[in-house]
Enzyme design. Structure first.
Site, short mmCIF file in Angstrom:
data_model
loop_
_atom_site.label_atom_id
_atom_site.label_comp_id
_atom_site.label_asym_id
_atom_site.label_seq_id
_atom_site.Cartn_x
_atom_site.Cartn_y
_atom_site.Cartn_z
N GLU A 238 50.63 30.26 41.71
CA GLU A 238 50.85 30.60 42.99
C GLU A 238 51.61 29.28 43.55
OE1 GLU A 238 46.88 31.96 44.28
OE2 GLU A 238 47.47 33.69 43.13
N GLU B 245 46.27 31.87 32.42
CA GLU B 245 46.60 33.03 33.64
C GLU B 245 47.66 33.76 33.46
OE1 GLU B 245 43.34 32.06 36.86
OE2 GLU B 245 45.17 30.95 37.33
N SER C 263 42.13 38.55 37.13
CA SER C 263 41.30 39.75 37.46
C SER C 263 40.12 39.73 36.52
CB SER C 263 42.01 41.21 37.07
OG SER C 263 43.20 41.17 38.14
N HIS D 260 48.61 25.89 39.37
CA HIS D 260 48.34 27.41 39.31
C HIS D 260 49.58 28.18 39.77
CE1 HIS D 260 46.95 31.15 40.94
NE2 HIS D 260 45.86 30.88 40.54
N GLY E 143 45.06 38.92 40.59
CA GLY E 143 45.06 39.61 41.82
C GLY E 143 45.31 41.11 41.81
N ASN F 286 38.03 30.00 42.13
CA ASN F 286 39.08 29.52 42.90
C ASN F 286 39.31 30.39 43.97
OD1 ASN F 286 41.65 29.01 43.91
ND2 ASN F 286 42.88 29.71 42.28
N LYS G 92 41.23 29.88 46.66
CA LYS G 92 42.60 29.93 47.16
C LYS G 92 42.35 29.71 48.59
CE LYS G 92 43.62 32.97 43.52
NZ LYS G 92 44.67 34.19 42.90
P1 PGA Z 1 41.84 36.76 40.57
O1 PGA Z 1 42.59 35.34 40.48
O2 PGA Z 1 40.59 36.67 39.80
O3 PGA Z 1 41.85 37.27 42.01
O4 PGA Z 1 43.06 37.65 39.74
C1 PGA Z 1 42.65 34.29 39.42
C2 PGA Z 1 43.29 33.12 39.63
O5 PGA Z 1 44.40 33.05 40.39
O6 PGA Z 1 42.88 32.24 39.64
#
Ligand code: PGA
Length: 258
Positions: free
Chosen positions: A100, A168, A214, A98, A174, A11, A13
């Site tokens: 976010e 997640e 992560s 997601h 992140g 992803n 983003k």
């Molecule tokens: P990350 O993001 O691997 O940077 O923690 C995962 C995600 O939001 O799908």
């Protein structure tokens, strides 16, 4: 039903310009040279790169996906993208719900379910994201939150073919933090059981449940080795071919888990 084929999805983003296509070319070349990777590999770039990336990857083993879609087919929704448009640009899947999007755009599970239905309508696989916040976990509510998000976000028409669940934990995205392997196993087996209640044992057994938050080259093997973890949704570490390849390689025949 036998164990599902794992999926490792990147992803991106809001990252990536035309120059990033080079990373994907590198990745496609490595996948071509190593045909023992048991996982399906997917990149979900920003919408601006989706068509170019899909064209670039034609004939390769890498699938492409969108990061969000609108529930409607078309209309007066400035800035939004229909699932049909993603399919038209070459996508085979779309991430919906997601954290976010849920946090930054106020998306509810009801919205997410409508988006997943739009994905099915367009012939796309819906990758439905669920996960608790740190406060919810500390309160001991992780399983409750995941259950509520799952039951609210999963359409009645979900099958092991058209749907992937991504667990997640919001606090792991992140941040470099990850849950213990025990906690990951607990949530994934809980999700599997909930799916079995909704879809029946057979269908639930074949539906992929990804872990995200992560995932890095250094922890991918142990996370992917947990029971009921059928792959990963990878953010930051999917942007560079070397890192993403190291994660995908967990599923190479030569790799020994654990
Ligand atoms: P990350 O993001 O691997 O940077 O923690 C995962 C995600 O939001 O799908």
């Amino acid at each position: 039903m036998s164990q599902p084929r794992p999926l490792v999805a990147g992803n991106w983003k809001m990252n990536g310009l035309s120059a990033s296509l080079q990373e994907v070319k590198t990745l496609a070349g490595r996948l071509k040279a190593n045909d023992t990777i048991a996982a399906q590999v997917m990149i979900c770039p920003p919408a601006t790169l989706l068509a170019a990336l899909s064209t670039e990857l034609e004939g390769s083993k890498i699938l492409t996906g969108g990061q969000d879609c609108h529930a409607e087919t078309s209309g007066a929704h400035t800035g939004d993208i229909a699932a049909e448009m993603l399919a038209d640009a070459g996508a085979g899947a779309v991430i919906v719900g997601h954290s976010e999007r849920r946090a930054d755009h106020g998306e509810t599970s009801e919205n997410v379910r409508a988006k997943a239905q739009a994905a099915y309508r367009a012939g796309l696989t819906a990758i439905i994201c669920i996960g608790e916040t740190q406060t919810q976990r500390k309160r001991g509510d992780a399983l409750k939150v995941v259950s509520a998000q799952l039951s609210g976000s999963l359409p009645g028409a979900a099958t092991s073919e058209n749907t992937v669940i991504a667990y997640e934990p919001v606090w792991a995205i992140g941040t470099g933090l990850t849950p213990t392997l025990e906690d990951v196993g607990e949530v994934h087996s809980h999700i599997r059981a909930e799916l079995a209640g909704r879809l029946g044992e057979g269908e639930a057994a074949g539906l992929r449940i990804l872990y995200g938050g992560s995932v890095k080259p250094g922890n991918a093997a142990e996370l992917m080795g947990v029971a009921n973890v059928d792959g990963a949704l990878v953010g930051g570490a999917s942007l560079k071919a070397d890192d993403f390849w190291a994660i995908v390689s967990v599923y190479a025949a030569s790799h020994t888990m654990g």
